[in-house]
Write an enzyme that holds these catalytic residues in place. Sequence first.
Site, mmCIF file in Angstrom:
data_model
loop_
_atom_site.group_PDB
_atom_site.id
_atom_site.type_symbol
_atom_site.label_atom_id
_atom_site.label_comp_id
_atom_site.label_asym_id
_atom_site.label_seq_id
_atom_site.Cartn_x
_atom_site.Cartn_y
_atom_site.Cartn_z
ATOM 1 N N GLY A 1 -4.747 -3.963 3.667
ATOM 2 C CA GLY A 1 -4.090 -5.273 4.064
ATOM 3 C C GLY A 1 -4.794 -6.701 3.055
ATOM 4 C CG ASP B 1 -11.611 -2.788 6.705
ATOM 5 O OD1 ASP B 1 -10.328 -2.655 6.667
ATOM 6 O OD2 ASP B 1 -11.832 -3.199 7.915
ATOM 7 C CB SER C 1 -8.949 4.600 14.031
ATOM 8 O OG SER C 1 -7.913 2.898 14.313
ATOM 9 C CB SER D 1 -14.007 1.277 13.700
ATOM 10 O OG SER D 1 -14.221 -0.307 13.302
ATOM 11 C CG ASN E 1 -6.004 2.224 12.906
ATOM 12 O OD1 ASN E 1 -6.683 2.591 11.921
ATOM 13 N ND2 ASN E 1 -5.875 0.778 12.798
HETATM 14 C C1 IPE Z 1 -11.119 1.029 10.783
HETATM 15 O O1 IPE Z 1 -10.056 0.242 10.298
HETATM 16 C C2 IPE Z 1 -10.412 2.079 10.548
HETATM 17 C C3 IPE Z 1 -9.363 3.166 9.522
HETATM 18 C C4 IPE Z 1 -10.615 2.685 8.550
HETATM 19 C C5 IPE Z 1 -8.665 3.439 8.908
HETATM 20 P P1 IPE Z 1 -9.638 -0.943 11.139
HETATM 21 O O2 IPE Z 1 -9.380 -2.526 9.940
HETATM 22 O O3 IPE Z 1 -8.706 -0.393 12.277
HETATM 23 O O4 IPE Z 1 -10.873 -1.473 11.487
HETATM 24 P P2 IPE Z 1 -11.198 -2.430 12.983
HETATM 25 O O5 IPE Z 1 -10.203 -3.060 13.846
HETATM 26 O O6 IPE Z 1 -11.287 -3.630 12.091
HETATM 27 O O7 IPE Z 1 -12.377 -2.573 13.378
HETATM 28 C C1 IPE Z 2 -7.549 0.171 5.953
HETATM 29 O O1 IPE Z 2 -6.922 -0.891 5.819
HETATM 30 C C2 IPE Z 2 -6.180 1.528 7.206
HETATM 31 C C3 IPE Z 2 -6.173 1.650 8.218
HETATM 32 C C4 IPE Z 2 -6.568 0.604 9.058
HETATM 33 C C5 IPE Z 2 -4.621 2.146 7.922
HETATM 34 P P1 IPE Z 2 -6.520 -2.430 6.624
HETATM 35 O O2 IPE Z 2 -5.023 -2.041 7.072
HETATM 36 O O3 IPE Z 2 -7.596 -2.463 8.383
HETATM 37 O O4 IPE Z 2 -6.947 -3.613 6.314
HETATM 38 P P2 IPE Z 2 -7.753 -4.651 6.404
HETATM 39 O O5 IPE Z 2 -9.131 -4.887 6.984
HETATM 40 O O6 IPE Z 2 -5.772 -5.357 7.915
HETATM 41 O O7 IPE Z 2 -7.594 -5.794 5.298
HETATM 42 MG MG MG Z 3 -9.430 -3.191 8.660
#
Ligand code: IPE
Ligand code: IPE
Ligand code: MG
Length: 249
Positions: free
Chosen positions: A23, A20, A65, A196, A68
């Site tokens: 982003g 995680d 997920s 998650s 996602n």
């Molecule tokens: C969990 O991360 C899913 C993956 C790492 C693929 P998310 O960023 O989607 O989780 P939440 O929404 O913050 O709980």
């Molecule tokens: C994890 O990073 C990757 C996926 C869930 C695909 P994020 O995209 O959730 O990054 P943040 O949590 O928004 O920083």
């Molecule tokens: Mg995330």
Amino acid sequence: MSLKEQLNANIPQHVGIIMDGNGRWAKKQGFMRVFGHENGSSTVTKIVDAAVDVGVKYLTLYAFSTENWNRPKYEIEALMTLLVKSLKRELPKLHKEKVRLHAIGNIESLPKKPYKELKSVMDQTKDYDTMTLTLALSYGAREELVKSVQQIADKIKKDLISPHLITEDVIKEHLYTHDMPDVDLLIRTSGEQRISNFLLWQIAYAELYFTPVLWPDFTSEHLYKAFLDYQQRERRFGKTSEQLQDSPI
Ligand code: IPE
Ligand code: IPE
Ligand code: MG
């Protein structure tokens, strides 16, 4: 002494990682989120190497997920394109290190291209046993449990099993992870302390490790730090500390 050298023989057999923070990593530097995903995919390469290097047998990475799918369309498309690119890039190394690629989740729901690429890499590496690298793609633990209940109910209807013979093992056999041991160590990057919807059944007795490091910044050193932390812990599985000392499990 390096962190790796400080590790003892008690390497977690099955490591799960919730990757995680991609982003936030990109946004922090004024870039688009997708740039974070690209850098996150290079982290995967390094962490797979680091895990193989110390003898991890199962590495399960949460890559996408079920929830996602609710992200913006362009981000989902970028992630799927990146998946195809990463699979192509990693294949020679999987062959070289004899790593089996496996996937869990509703992978039929993936777009055609990533689905085909995934199937092809899984097929080409299916006999390798250095380590099983599992990608959780379109994965949700609740969906996995629902599917397993549906399959068991179907068998009851066909008189293949009777309700009182449903044991924990029977449920396990119907999960995506039926051929893997339970998770020993679950790592989540980026400072979030939640699951998650990842491997709910399989982490019943996992050790949990949360780190504020964002996934693109996560290195082999961070991984070994988590392993060292794991090695300090006493896994009691409900017993007392004294019982464990008498007969180590
Ligand atoms: C969990 O991360 C899913 C993956 C790492 C693929 P998310 O960023 O989607 O989780 P939440 O929404 O913050 O709980
Ligand atoms: C994890 O990073 C990757 C996926 C869930 C695909 P994020 O995209 O959730 O990054 P943040 O949590 O928004 O920083
Ligand atoms: Mg995330």
